[in-house]
Design a protein around this motif. Structure first.
Motif: not given
Length: 91
Positions: A5-6, A9-10, A12-13, A59, A63
């Protein structure tokens, strides 16, 4: 790269996105010396406790802005976690 999952997400950055003007001063500020990972051996995670601590650190840093000390630390933790997951939770 493992499809966690990480990682999704990464992926898509947008690392080429411009940095907002209000962060320029912060990014240009000198190091304060707390940017180095000291919580674990930087070559691998050797226990479930270290793995869980690394996930918590990711976590906390999630950001972080790329190409900063925090961004580099985040990348290092992600790499450690990916290696641990590949060894202990193969797909």
């Amino acid at each position: 790269m493992k499809n966690t999952k990480l990682n999704i997400l990464l992926s898509k950055c947008d690392v080429t996105a411009p940095i907002p003007d209000d962060l320029t001063e912060w990014l240009d500020s000198p190091s304060v010396g707390n940017e180095i990972i000291t919580d674990c051996d930087d070559t691998h995670l050797s226990s479930d406790d270290e793995y869980r601590a690394a996930l918590k650190k990711i976590e906390e840093l999630f950001d972080a802005i790329p190409n900063t000390a925090e961004g580099s630390e985040l990348e290092k933790w992600i790499s450690l976690v990916e290696t641990y997951e590949n060894e202990h939770f193969p797909m």
